[in-house]
Write a protein that holds these residues in place. Structure first.
Motif, PDB file in Angstrom:
ATOM      1  N   MET A   1      -2.354  14.197  -0.677  1.00 25.14           N
ATOM      2  CA  MET A   1      -2.132  15.277   0.278  1.00 25.14           C
ATOM      3  C   MET A   1      -3.345  15.470   1.183  1.00 25.14           C
ATOM      4  SD  MET A   1       0.744  16.693   0.428  1.00 25.14           S
ATOM      5  CE  MET A   1       0.210  18.121   1.342  1.00 25.14           C
ATOM      6  N   ARG A   2      -4.545  15.419   0.615  1.00 25.28           N
ATOM      7  CA  ARG A   2      -5.731  15.722   1.413  1.00 25.28           C
ATOM      8  C   ARG A   2      -6.104  14.599   2.354  1.00 25.28           C
ATOM      9  NH1 ARG A   2      -9.989  18.685  -2.648  1.00 25.28           N
ATOM     10  NH2 ARG A   2      -8.470  19.730  -3.984  1.00 25.28           N
ATOM     11  N   ASN A   3      -5.968  13.357   1.892  1.00 23.20           N
ATOM     12  CA  ASN A   3      -6.537  12.233   2.619  1.00 23.20           C
ATOM     13  C   ASN A   3      -5.513  11.365   3.331  1.00 23.20           C
ATOM     14  OD1 ASN A   3      -9.162  12.921   1.644  1.00 23.20           O
ATOM     15  ND2 ASN A   3      -8.643  11.965  -0.306  1.00 23.20           N
ATOM     16  N   ALA A   4      -4.243  11.603   3.108  1.00 22.45           N
ATOM     17  CA  ALA A   4      -3.229  10.821   3.795  1.00 22.45           C
ATOM     18  C   ALA A   4      -3.261  11.124   5.289  1.00 22.45           C
ATOM     19  CB  ALA A   4      -1.850  11.128   3.228  1.00 22.45           C
ATOM     20  N   PRO A   5      -2.998  10.121   6.153  1.00 27.35           N
ATOM     21  CA  PRO A   5      -3.033  10.364   7.595  1.00 27.35           C
ATOM     22  C   PRO A   5      -1.890  11.253   8.059  1.00 27.35           C
ATOM     23  CG  PRO A   5      -2.183   8.174   7.127  1.00 27.35           C
ATOM     24  CD  PRO A   5      -2.667   8.725   5.822  1.00 27.35           C
ATOM     25  N   GLY A   6      -2.094  11.844   9.246  1.00 27.32           N
ATOM     26  CA  GLY A   6      -1.065  12.682   9.836  1.00 27.32           C
ATOM     27  C   GLY A   6      -1.057  14.079   9.252  1.00 27.32           C
ATOM     28  N   SER A   7      -0.206  14.945   9.819  1.00 23.48           N
ATOM     29  CA  SER A   7      -0.120  16.330   9.335  1.00 23.48           C
ATOM     30  C   SER A   7       1.313  16.806   9.189  1.00 23.48           C
ATOM     31  CB  SER A   7      -0.880  17.265  10.287  1.00 23.48           C
ATOM     32  OG  SER A   7      -0.331  17.212  11.595  1.00 23.48           O
ATOM     33  N   LEU A   8       2.215  16.360  10.076  1.00 25.16           N
ATOM     34  CA  LEU A   8       3.590  16.852  10.037  1.00 25.16           C
ATOM     35  C   LEU A   8       4.272  16.505   8.726  1.00 25.16           C
ATOM     36  CD1 LEU A   8       5.996  18.200  11.362  1.00 25.16           C
ATOM     37  CD2 LEU A   8       6.559  16.003  12.447  1.00 25.16           C
ATOM     38  N   LEU A   9       4.218  15.229   8.340  1.00 23.18           N
ATOM     39  CA  LEU A   9       4.893  14.816   7.116  1.00 23.18           C
ATOM     40  C   LEU A   9       4.246  15.422   5.882  1.00 23.18           C
ATOM     41  CD1 LEU A   9       5.713  11.064   7.863  1.00 23.18           C
ATOM     42  CD2 LEU A   9       7.236  13.047   7.935  1.00 23.18           C
ATOM     43  N   LYS A  10       2.923  15.554   5.882  1.00 22.87           N
ATOM     44  CA  LYS A  10       2.241  16.179   4.747  1.00 22.87           C
ATOM     45  C   LYS A  10       2.677  17.635   4.601  1.00 22.87           C
ATOM     46  CE  LYS A  10      -2.127  15.328   5.619  1.00 22.87           C
ATOM     47  NZ  LYS A  10      -3.586  15.234   5.398  1.00 22.87           N
ATOM     48  N   GLY A  11       2.782  18.337   5.735  1.00 26.55           N
ATOM     49  CA  GLY A  11       3.195  19.734   5.684  1.00 26.55           C
ATOM     50  C   GLY A  11       4.606  19.897   5.159  1.00 26.55           C
ATOM     51  N   ALA A  33     -13.013  21.566  -4.192  1.00 26.65           N
ATOM     52  CA  ALA A  33     -12.721  22.008  -2.837  1.00 26.65           C
ATOM     53  C   ALA A  33     -13.360  21.059  -1.833  1.00 26.65           C
ATOM     54  CB  ALA A  33     -13.245  23.424  -2.617  1.00 26.65           C
ATOM     55  N   ARG A  34     -12.963  21.177  -0.587  1.00 26.40           N
ATOM     56  CA  ARG A  34     -13.487  20.296   0.446  1.00 26.40           C
ATOM     57  C   ARG A  34     -14.983  20.471   0.664  1.00 26.40           C
ATOM     58  NH1 ARG A  34      -9.817  18.006   4.466  1.00 26.40           N
ATOM     59  NH2 ARG A  34      -7.678  18.173   3.710  1.00 26.40           N
ATOM     60  N   PHE A  35     -15.515  21.645   0.315  1.00 28.15           N
ATOM     61  CA  PHE A  35     -16.953  21.845   0.498  1.00 28.15           C
ATOM     62  C   PHE A  35     -17.743  21.516  -0.765  1.00 28.15           C
ATOM     63  CE2 PHE A  35     -15.099  25.959  -0.586  1.00 28.15           C
ATOM     64  CZ  PHE A  35     -15.957  26.450  -1.562  1.00 28.15           C
ATOM     65  N   GLY A  36     -17.083  20.863  -1.728  1.00 32.87           N
ATOM     66  CA  GLY A  36     -17.781  20.322  -2.884  1.00 32.87           C
ATOM     67  C   GLY A  36     -17.785  21.184  -4.126  1.00 32.87           C
ATOM     68  N   ALA A  37     -17.350  22.441  -4.031  1.00 37.05           N
ATOM     69  CA  ALA A  37     -17.333  23.325  -5.196  1.00 37.05           C
ATOM     70  C   ALA A  37     -16.138  23.012  -6.090  1.00 37.05           C
ATOM     71  CB  ALA A  37     -17.289  24.780  -4.757  1.00 37.05           C
ATOM     72  N   SER A  52      -5.688  23.571  -4.826  1.00 38.36           N
ATOM     73  CA  SER A  52      -5.378  22.295  -5.467  1.00 38.36           C
ATOM     74  C   SER A  52      -4.784  21.295  -4.478  1.00 38.36           C
ATOM     75  CB  SER A  52      -4.388  22.509  -6.625  1.00 38.36           C
ATOM     76  OG  SER A  52      -4.938  23.352  -7.617  1.00 38.36           O
ATOM     77  N   LEU A  53      -3.856  21.766  -3.636  1.00 41.35           N
ATOM     78  CA  LEU A  53      -3.182  20.872  -2.702  1.00 41.35           C
ATOM     79  C   LEU A  53      -4.083  20.421  -1.560  1.00 41.35           C
ATOM     80  CD1 LEU A  53       0.340  22.551  -2.349  1.00 41.35           C
ATOM     81  CD2 LEU A  53      -0.101  20.233  -3.150  1.00 41.35           C
ATOM     82  N   ASP A 250      -2.025  32.184   8.258  1.00 46.62           N
ATOM     83  CA  ASP A 250      -0.714  31.563   8.098  1.00 46.62           C
ATOM     84  C   ASP A 250      -0.677  30.937   6.706  1.00 46.62           C
ATOM     85  OD1 ASP A 250       1.665  30.166   8.188  1.00 46.62           O
ATOM     86  OD2 ASP A 250       1.349  29.395  10.205  1.00 46.62           O
ATOM     87  N   TYR A 251       0.156  31.479   5.830  1.00 51.84           N
ATOM     88  CA  TYR A 251       0.213  31.016   4.452  1.00 51.84           C
ATOM     89  C   TYR A 251       1.367  30.052   4.208  1.00 51.84           C
ATOM     90  CZ  TYR A 251      -2.933  34.973   4.013  1.00 51.84           C
ATOM     91  OH  TYR A 251      -3.985  35.848   4.183  1.00 51.84           O
ATOM     92  N   ARG A 252       1.989  29.561   5.276  1.00 58.11           N
ATOM     93  CA  ARG A 252       3.071  28.600   5.105  1.00 58.11           C
ATOM     94  C   ARG A 252       2.475  27.214   4.856  1.00 58.11           C
ATOM     95  NH1 ARG A 252       6.260  30.009  10.523  1.00 58.11           N
ATOM     96  NH2 ARG A 252       4.065  30.131  11.188  1.00 58.11           N
ATOM     97  N   PRO A 253       2.864  26.559   3.770  1.00 55.94           N
ATOM     98  CA  PRO A 253       2.236  25.276   3.424  1.00 55.94           C
ATOM     99  C   PRO A 253       2.434  24.207   4.485  1.00 55.94           C
ATOM    100  CG  PRO A 253       4.149  25.703   2.036  1.00 55.94           C
ATOM    101  CD  PRO A 253       3.861  26.978   2.761  1.00 55.94           C
ATOM    102  N   GLU A 254       3.542  24.286   5.245  1.00 54.79           N
ATOM    103  CA  GLU A 254       3.778  23.264   6.259  1.00 54.79           C
ATOM    104  C   GLU A 254       2.780  23.338   7.409  1.00 54.79           C
ATOM    105  OE1 GLU A 254       7.007  26.479   6.994  1.00 54.79           O
ATOM    106  OE2 GLU A 254       5.828  25.649   5.333  1.00 54.79           O
TER     107      GLU A 254
END
Length: 290
Positions: A1-11, A33-37, A52-53, A250-254
């Motif tokens: 989820m984090r590293n796959a290319p694109g955004s529409l399909l991941k959302g 987390a993305r900032f290392g924590a 997590s996602l 915006d809390y919508r996962p997409e």
């Protein structure tokens, strides 16, 4: 989820499959987390599931705090939840700075302490207390474990997951000497009780450093149930020289992948406040807080 290319399909994948699946099939694990924590996350809960996602909670707020907090600053987090922003702030202010993480829920206060230990945050002071406009005892109700940190004092008539009582006092009294005057950012997220928190803080607003900024998540309808008014809150801040800005939420996962790619800054807000809104108050007079 984090590293796959694109955004529409991941959302779409997150919205239709992963988000509901992880909510209904709970998993507990330590994620980075993305900032290392590192955070110990339970996927039943909205905030922990998104960390997590995506490795981030509230991308716009995360980006804004990164632009505001610097080495040696003080960050005050009122309604710290599991401590995501407290740990982020700890990294940003460094050993010369300080973070005060205030959380009313005893269970989530323990989560904050766990994440302080997990990330070796020696500059974070965690406080298990409620914040309001006076000394009183407040009853908090959690409506659903799907948002486990959303304990609120707003009246609720439905079946509750849990409830607890906590002594409350004004924010200046929760803080140690000098913490308020050193604060670069005060973040307030108290599930509808923000009117009382700002009323309790108002007598001390003049003590803040000139560049201090205050972020407040407001929900006007829930405030009204407690007898509070969003207009009163805005007037209080304006009288003390603060301009109002709106930060996207915006809390919508997409929509998370797009927000991660292009987080937006707070923009000047002059219209009515309708629905849940993240406001930033600053003495800077501009159209955009860069």
């Amino acid at each position: 989820m984090r590293n796959a290319p694109g955004s529409l399909l991941k959302g779409l994948l997150a919205a239709r499959y992963l988000n509901p699946y992880l909510r209904d099939h709970p998993r507990q694990r330590v994620v980075e987390a993305r900032f290392g924590a590192r955070f110990a996350c339970d996927s039943r809960d909205l905030i922990q599931r998104f960390i997590s996602l995506y490795g981030v909670w509230e991308p716009h707020m995360t980006r804004w705090l990164r632009s505001r907090l610097s080495t040696g600053d003080t960050f005050i987090d009122v309604g710290a939840n599991i401590g995501y922003f407290a740990v982020l702030g700890s990294r940003l202010v460094g050993g010369a700075g300080q973070v005060v993480a205030i959380e009313a829920s005893p269970a989530f206060h323990e989560r904050v302490l766990r994440h302080i230990r997990l990330n070796d945050c020696g500059n974070v002071r965690a406080v298990n207390a409620a914040v309001s406009d006076s000394h009183k005892t407040l009853t908090f109700v959690l409506a659903s474990s799907n948002n486990m940190g959303a304990n609120s004092i707003v009246p609720y008539d439905g079946p509750a997951e849990s409830s607890f009582e906590m002594a409350a006092l004004p924010l200046p009294e929760v803080l140690d000497e000098g913490e308020l005057g050193r604060a670069r950012v005060i973040k307030i997220d108290v599930e509808g009780a923000e009117g009382g928190v700002i009323r309790g803080l108002a007598p001390a607003l003049a003590e803040l450093r000139p560049d201090a900024e205050i972020a407040v998540e407001v929900t006007p309808d829930r405030m009204a149930q407690l007898g509070d008014s969003i207009d009163e809150l805005l007037d209080t801040m304006a009288r003390h020289g603060f301009h109002t800005y709106r930060l996207p939420t915006d809390y919508r996962p997409e929509n998370y992948p797009r927000a991660l790619r292009r987080p937006e800054p707070p923009v000047r807000w002059r219209g009515p406040i309708v629905g849940e809104t993240e406001l930033v108050f600053s003495r800077i007079d501009a159209e955009t807080l860069r």
